[in-house]
Design a protein around this motif. Sequence first.
Motif, PDB file in Angstrom:
ATOM      1  N   TRP B 199       0.817  -1.217   0.000  1.00  0.00           N
ATOM      2  CA  TRP B 199       0.000   0.000   0.000  1.00  0.00           C
ATOM      3  C   TRP B 199       0.849   1.264   0.000  1.00  0.00           C
ATOM      4  O   TRP B 199       0.420   2.305  -0.483  1.00  0.00           O
ATOM      5  N   GLU B 201       2.972   3.383  -1.444  1.00  0.00           N
ATOM      6  CA  GLU B 201       3.572   3.696  -2.740  1.00  0.00           C
ATOM      7  C   GLU B 201       3.431   5.201  -3.033  1.00  0.00           C
ATOM      8  O   GLU B 201       2.750   5.592  -3.969  1.00  0.00           O
ATOM      9  N   LYS B 203       5.430   7.441  -4.238  1.00  0.00           N
ATOM     10  CA  LYS B 203       5.952   7.961  -5.515  1.00  0.00           C
ATOM     11  C   LYS B 203       4.995   7.684  -6.665  1.00  0.00           C
ATOM     12  O   LYS B 203       4.986   8.388  -7.660  1.00  0.00           O
ATOM     13  N   GLN B 204       4.225   6.603  -6.542  1.00  0.00           N
ATOM     14  CA  GLN B 204       3.274   6.250  -7.621  1.00  0.00           C
ATOM     15  C   GLN B 204       1.874   6.779  -7.321  1.00  0.00           C
ATOM     16  O   GLN B 204       0.898   6.365  -7.957  1.00  0.00           O
ATOM     17  N   PRO B 207      -1.354   3.913  -5.735  1.00  0.00           N
ATOM     18  CA  PRO B 207      -2.331   3.244  -6.608  1.00  0.00           C
ATOM     19  C   PRO B 207      -3.134   2.153  -5.906  1.00  0.00           C
ATOM     20  O   PRO B 207      -4.321   1.977  -6.197  1.00  0.00           O
TER      21      PRO B 207
END
Lengths: 293, 229
Positions: B199, B201, B203-204, B207
């Motif tokens: 879970w 994340e 930098k992304q 998502p």
Amino acid sequence: MIRIKKLLVSLVTIAALAGCKSPKRDDYVVAKSLNKDDVIEQSEFKFYLDLNAPVEIRGEYSHDRSIDSAQVMYYGTPGAALVQVFSHAAINSSLKEQRLKEQQEEANRYIGPLIEASKQVTHVTLTEDMSDYVVKQLPVAGDKTVNVKPIFFSNQDMNKLSLKLIAWIEKPKSSKTKSRKKLSNLMYQNIIEVHGSTWSEETATALMDGQADIADHYEALFVRAVESLKKDLSGTYSQTPQQQTLHIKKKNTKQFLRASVIEQSCEYVVIKNLRNWILHYPASYVTNIQNQC
Amino acid sequence: MKAIKLIFAAALTVFLAACGSTPQPPVQLQKQLLNAEKRVGIYVDVIEEPTTNIYGAGCLLCYGVAVAANSSLSKHLESLPTSDIESSKQILLEGYKAKAGSVEFIELTEQEFKKLKKFKGELGYAKKDFRSLKESKNIDVLVVLDIATHGAYRGYTNYVPNTDPQGYVRGLVYSVDLETNQYLQYLELDKKVVVEGEWDEPKQKFPGVTNAYYQAVEQVKETINKIFL
């Protein structure tokens, strides 16, 4: 004071011991796209798969790592209380990891008969019709050969297979950094996930009894994933349409998925999820988009 | 002195008894009470932006630490549009259109809401007296959609998380017969969806949590749709 020290030592020991049990996380990667200059034409596509490694088949598992935790009273000096908070955090973290690992193991136990029935499936059988693409030597960093690792999953009913194909290309040695992070030393990394259709009861029975060739089902998923990987590397999926919430049929319920539809045919719908992974679902399973047939 | 003690004990008993009051159980939509002559007004309470909801961080400092630890997730969730969750009101509109003669969205200001008196009824009756709206809004049935919170849920014990963030929507949907103030339908919405895989994340743009949030939203929409089945 000695009591507190003893308590802390035991807490840290428990945490350290519990930490020994770690779940498998190789079915998750952070996606990294190829630079425009590095795209690989479909005619130049090659991949490496360890042909001696066994095929991995796992049970679909719950990702819920939630734990019940009783209220904890911290006591002593602020420093001691802080150490207790960290110990508490370490124990909780270990318990969460332990729960996930247990769920993975339990899911694998459920599908024991399928694993047994699939013993003849090897990486060699998966790649039988793909000899043009397969490279037998471990690729040298930077030569643009894609490393792939397939992990198959089955539902508890053992009547539906899916595949997660983990794919990566290493950067040339000259442009590798000293960073410990694996991602910064990769040119490309992604997951291609292919879901098969649910087998009828007769098919499932025939496959489990060895009266039908189960390897064909594994191979079909693998071939589809490799074809999709080729497209991703050649830049076919670089345009991402608008996201929507897709409804996916799952047994008697629905699963929802936020994603962009990047390809659609009579048989399959290909989508890119929020992690940029590429997912294939049988067209009849995606219930809230118009069928193209 | 005795009398004071007695009053104190009685007040305490009343206070504690109130804590244990029976919650309103769900009420299936009383379709037989809806017909072409009924006028339905749908009120949708303000839907705030999604955020991270922390539960179980029992002290003020624990809560502060938990909020700070989840601040980048909250910031991301707050940037998501509310259009998906807001579209649940269309499901209510379509559902009631198939059962009643006239259906429309109505506005209720905060003042109008505050003006409504408490209604001392048994279970099965609304806690506020909505009957005055029959005349003022020219409706026979009031439908309320109240999305109390949405975004992510994360459980804590003091400073330490027990759960990973999960997609989350919590709210209430009910309808009231303005003749009697009785519930024609009552349903609490509470959906939590576990993130598949990692879970954390940032930098992304998270998502996994974002997908779980949209899953929870869609599950709530499905639940609302089932009211009319």
